[in-house]
Design a protein around this motif. Structure first.
Motif, short mmCIF file in Angstrom:
data_model
loop_
_atom_site.label_atom_id
_atom_site.label_comp_id
_atom_site.label_asym_id
_atom_site.label_seq_id
_atom_site.Cartn_x
_atom_site.Cartn_y
_atom_site.Cartn_z
N UNK A 38 9.79 -48.13 -1.92
CA UNK A 38 9.31 -49.24 -1.13
C UNK A 38 9.07 -50.45 -2.01
N UNK A 39 9.45 -51.62 -1.51
CA UNK A 39 9.31 -52.85 -2.28
C UNK A 39 10.51 -53.19 -3.12
N UNK A 40 11.46 -52.26 -3.25
CA UNK A 40 12.69 -52.54 -3.99
C UNK A 40 13.55 -53.52 -3.20
N UNK A 41 14.58 -54.07 -3.85
CA UNK A 41 15.44 -55.04 -3.17
C UNK A 41 16.06 -54.44 -1.92
N UNK A 42 16.57 -53.22 -2.02
CA UNK A 42 17.20 -52.60 -0.85
C UNK A 42 16.19 -52.39 0.27
N UNK A 43 14.97 -52.01 -0.07
CA UNK A 43 13.93 -51.79 0.93
C UNK A 43 13.59 -53.09 1.65
N UNK A 44 13.38 -54.16 0.89
CA UNK A 44 13.02 -55.44 1.49
C UNK A 44 14.15 -55.97 2.37
N UNK A 45 15.37 -55.92 1.87
CA UNK A 45 16.51 -56.42 2.63
C UNK A 45 16.74 -55.61 3.89
N UNK A 46 16.58 -54.29 3.79
CA UNK A 46 16.77 -53.44 4.96
C UNK A 46 15.76 -53.78 6.05
#
Length: 323
Positions: A38-46
């Protein structure tokens, strides 16, 4: 049982069966596995795009973070899930392209075990340096790195990450020798770039934007085809004299192989509608991401081309997961 009762039961059965068959997808919440924390680029973008899609598809998208093994753990869960449209994957170039060469025993094949819905976003890297590095342009950086081999250290979030492979590609194209420093977490990587423990970075914009704005990190070039709206004065690598240098990350929405085409088409339709929303696009600009709308066939071809591109770079660089 009377003939009338038999007829009534048969009519009810037919009606119920027809109603069940006619139930439009989706009829319950959809789980989307993000194979990073959580909080990673993929998480935020998703979460940005899925929240917008929830408003129109009529069901919630529930993000399930399954980090580990460079994104492989969560990706394998989706590869083995029922192809009914209720378990999806939002992942990037690592688990969907790079890891096929970097980690031969994935437990899944990114080109065969998924039904691509769409390529969602692309994120160029920003080539940055600590202000103490005597370079104010990409050309000057290359000259300095070649004149001082192995004196510049660059951080990444791990072997095979977009930052790492951007550095490997930089070495291969320029002939410079720089030193890779893998980190377990992005915040420490950014902190060391600011302090000067590392001097160079090939970073995603969210990792360095605060430092750039504070004058603690110096941006030299962006690796995309055009300048970033968030950094309008920073030239592209092509404008800086390295037109053949390409690096960055991307993320795609995937379903398990065998998912019915009509479900894939519905998901793509909702995704594309979300991507046309001005507020969503503005949010992506802030994150250094460029919205993309590629259909399933185009996305599949793109992923295969990425597998081939990074296979060549990884093999030429002699990169292994144990290094």
């Amino acid at each position: 049982m009377t003939r009338t009762l038999v007829a009534a039961v048969a009519a009810f059965t037919i009606t119920a069966t027809t109603a069940f068959a006619a139930d439009p997808y989706p009829t319950r919440p959809i789980t989307v596995i993000v194979p990073f924390a959580g909080g990673s680029a993929s998480d935020v973008l998703a979460r940005v795009v899925l929240e917008r899609m929830s408003n129109t598809i009529g069901q919630r998208f529930v993000v399930d973070n399954r980090p580990g093994a460079g994104g492989n753990i969560g990706s394998q869960v989706v590869a083995n899930a029922a192809p009914d449209g209720y378990t999806l994957l939002y992942a990037g170039s690592g688990p969907l392209a790079v890891n096929k060469t970097l980690m031969p025993n994935l437990g899944y094949d990114p080109e065969k075990d998924f039904a691509p819905v769409t390529l969602s976003v692309v994120l160029p890297n920003v080539i940055v340096v600590n202000p103490k590095v005597p370079a104010n342009s990409l050309k000057e950086l290359v000259a300095y790195a070649k004149a001082n081999p192995k004196s510049l250290y660059y951080g990444s979030v791990g072997i095979g990450s977009s930052q790492h492979l951007a550095g490997v590609s930089f070495e291969q194209i320029t002939g410079a020798q720089i030193v890779h420093v893998p980190y377990r977490a992005g915040p420490q990587m950014s902190a060391d770039l600011i302090s000067g423990e590392t001097q160079l970075g090939f970073q995603l914009l969210p990792n360095v934007l605060a430092g750039v704005r504070a004058g603690q990190i110096k941006p030299l070039a962006v690796t995309g085809d055009k300048r970033m709206p968030a950094l309008p004065d920073v030239p592209t690598v092509a404008e800086s004299g390295l037109p053949d240098y390409k690096a960055g990350s991307w993320f795609a929405l995937m379903a398990p192989r065998g998912t019915p085409p009509e479900i894939v088409a519905r998901l793509q339709k909702e995704h594309d509608a979300a991507m046309k929303d001005p507020e969503l696009r503005a949010r992506y600009v802030e994150l250094g991401a460029e919205p993309v709308m590629l259909g399933p066939d185009e996305a599949a071809r793109f992923i295969s081309s990425e597998v081939a591109t990074w296979r060549d770079i990884i093999r030429k660089g002699g990169i292994t997961i144990g290094q």
